[in-house]
Design a protein around this motif. Structure first.
Motif, PDB file in Angstrom:
ATOM      1  N   SER A 248      -6.709  -6.897 -43.789  1.00  0.00           N
ATOM      2  CA  SER A 248      -7.679  -5.903 -44.233  1.00  0.00           C
ATOM      3  C   SER A 248      -9.099  -6.456 -44.252  1.00  0.00           C
ATOM      4  N   CYS A 249     -10.031  -5.668 -43.710  1.00  0.00           N
ATOM      5  CA  CYS A 249     -11.443  -6.030 -43.710  1.00  0.00           C
ATOM      6  C   CYS A 249     -12.269  -4.756 -43.839  1.00  0.00           C
ATOM      7  N   ASP A 250     -13.546  -4.905 -44.058  1.00  0.00           N
ATOM      8  CA  ASP A 250     -14.433  -3.768 -44.292  1.00  0.00           C
ATOM      9  C   ASP A 250     -15.170  -3.385 -43.012  1.00  0.00           C
ATOM     10  N   TYR A 251     -14.899  -2.174 -42.520  1.00  0.00           N
ATOM     11  CA  TYR A 251     -15.492  -1.722 -41.263  1.00  0.00           C
ATOM     12  C   TYR A 251     -17.015  -1.674 -41.277  1.00  0.00           C
ATOM     13  N   PRO A 252     -17.698  -1.360 -42.401  1.00  0.00           N
ATOM     14  CA  PRO A 252     -19.162  -1.322 -42.324  1.00  0.00           C
ATOM     15  C   PRO A 252     -19.781  -2.674 -41.946  1.00  0.00           C
ATOM     16  N   LEU A 253     -19.152  -3.755 -42.367  1.00  0.00           N
ATOM     17  CA  LEU A 253     -19.692  -5.082 -42.039  1.00  0.00           C
ATOM     18  C   LEU A 253     -19.562  -5.368 -40.547  1.00  0.00           C
ATOM     19  N   VAL A 254     -18.424  -5.007 -39.967  1.00  0.00           N
ATOM     20  CA  VAL A 254     -18.229  -5.192 -38.523  1.00  0.00           C
ATOM     21  C   VAL A 254     -19.186  -4.289 -37.754  1.00  0.00           C
ATOM     22  N   ALA A 255     -19.320  -3.044 -38.186  1.00  0.00           N
ATOM     23  CA  ALA A 255     -20.248  -2.125 -37.518  1.00  0.00           C
ATOM     24  C   ALA A 255     -21.659  -2.686 -37.543  1.00  0.00           C
TER      25      ALA A 255
ATOM     26  N   ASP B 158     -12.106  -2.888 -37.219  1.00  0.00           N
ATOM     27  CA  ASP B 158     -11.532  -3.301 -38.485  1.00  0.00           C
ATOM     28  C   ASP B 158     -10.057  -3.599 -38.227  1.00  0.00           C
ATOM     29  N   HIS B 159      -9.310  -3.832 -39.288  1.00  0.00           N
ATOM     30  CA  HIS B 159      -7.889  -4.154 -39.155  1.00  0.00           C
ATOM     31  C   HIS B 159      -7.104  -3.034 -38.478  1.00  0.00           C
ATOM     32  N   ALA B 160      -7.450  -1.783 -38.779  1.00  0.00           N
ATOM     33  CA  ALA B 160      -6.726  -0.647 -38.188  1.00  0.00           C
ATOM     34  C   ALA B 160      -6.960  -0.550 -36.686  1.00  0.00           C
ATOM     35  N   GLY B 161      -8.102  -1.002 -36.222  1.00  0.00           N
ATOM     36  CA  GLY B 161      -8.430  -0.929 -34.806  1.00  0.00           C
ATOM     37  C   GLY B 161      -8.121  -2.183 -34.024  1.00  0.00           C
TER      38      GLY B 161
ATOM     39  N   LEU C 129     -16.938  -9.386 -32.064  1.00  0.00           N
ATOM     40  CA  LEU C 129     -17.493  -9.702 -33.375  1.00  0.00           C
ATOM     41  C   LEU C 129     -16.522  -9.382 -34.513  1.00  0.00           C
ATOM     42  N   GLY C 130     -15.237  -9.326 -34.216  1.00  0.00           N
ATOM     43  CA  GLY C 130     -14.224  -9.140 -35.261  1.00  0.00           C
ATOM     44  C   GLY C 130     -13.632  -7.756 -35.185  1.00  0.00           C
ATOM     45  N   ALA C 131     -12.642  -7.547 -35.909  1.00  0.00           N
ATOM     46  CA  ALA C 131     -11.828  -8.396 -36.760  1.00  0.00           C
ATOM     47  C   ALA C 131     -11.006  -9.361 -35.895  1.00  0.00           C
ATOM     48  N   ARG C 132     -10.577 -10.411 -36.544  1.00  0.00           N
ATOM     49  CA  ARG C 132      -9.806 -11.435 -35.838  1.00  0.00           C
ATOM     50  C   ARG C 132      -8.295 -11.293 -36.057  1.00  0.00           C
ATOM     51  N   SER C 133      -7.905 -10.335 -36.916  1.00  0.00           N
ATOM     52  CA  SER C 133      -6.489 -10.125 -37.211  1.00  0.00           C
ATOM     53  C   SER C 133      -6.320  -8.736 -37.818  1.00  0.00           C
ATOM     54  N   LYS C 134      -5.085  -8.420 -38.199  1.00  0.00           N
ATOM     55  CA  LYS C 134      -4.795  -7.151 -38.850  1.00  0.00           C
ATOM     56  C   LYS C 134      -4.978  -7.232 -40.364  1.00  0.00           C
TER      57      LYS C 134
END
Length: 149
Positions: free
Chosen positions: A42-49, A11-14, A35-40
């Protein structure tokens, strides 16, 4: 022969730790499927997971998920049958979760680990093998927990 592949997401934090880990893995000969995130932003970690876990299940490649603490990614990843995600904060945990739990996704906390320790944990995780035998029986028990509830 092709290079081994690792599926990675944050996610953005990582994001910054993911960038450092990705660079390290590429320098040591791994192919990366990011598979993301592509930047810092804010995004939702469950979607990336979810994206990373589906790719791990389809491809058989190991996965790495990174968020602020690693907890959210770990919780989200372990909702997928067949995923055995482990939050590791040191090399011993990384070695043992591969050896005894056949973990296929490593979770890291960017606000918990420095870059060098994270890279060392990743190296141990990817170099360690599942011991099988009595541990295989326990993996099967884990996998059938939802089926028996």
């Amino acid at each position: 022969m092709s290079s081994p592949t690792v599926v990675i997401g944050s996610d953005h934090a990582g994001f910054d730790l993911k960038t450092a880990v990705t660079r390290h893995l590429q320098e040591t000969g791994f192919e990366i499927k990011d598979l993301g995130a592509r930047s810092k932003e804010s995004c939702d970690y469950p979607l990336v997971a979810g994206d990373v876990c589906r790719e791990v299940l389809t491809s058989g490649h190991p996965g790495i998920l990174i968020c602020g603490t690693g907890m959210g990614m770990s919780m989200a990843a372990n909702r997928f049958p067949g995923i055995r995600a482990a939050l590791c904060t040191n090399e011993y945990l990384a070695r043992m979760t591969r050896a005894h739990n056949d973990a296929n996704v490593l979770c890291l906390g960017s606000r918990v680990l420095g870059d060098e320790l994270a890279k060392s944990i990743v190296d141990v995780f990817l170099a360690s093998d599942f011991e099988g035998e009595r541990h295989q029986r326990r993996i099967k028990q884990i996998e059938t927990l939802n089926a028996n509830s």
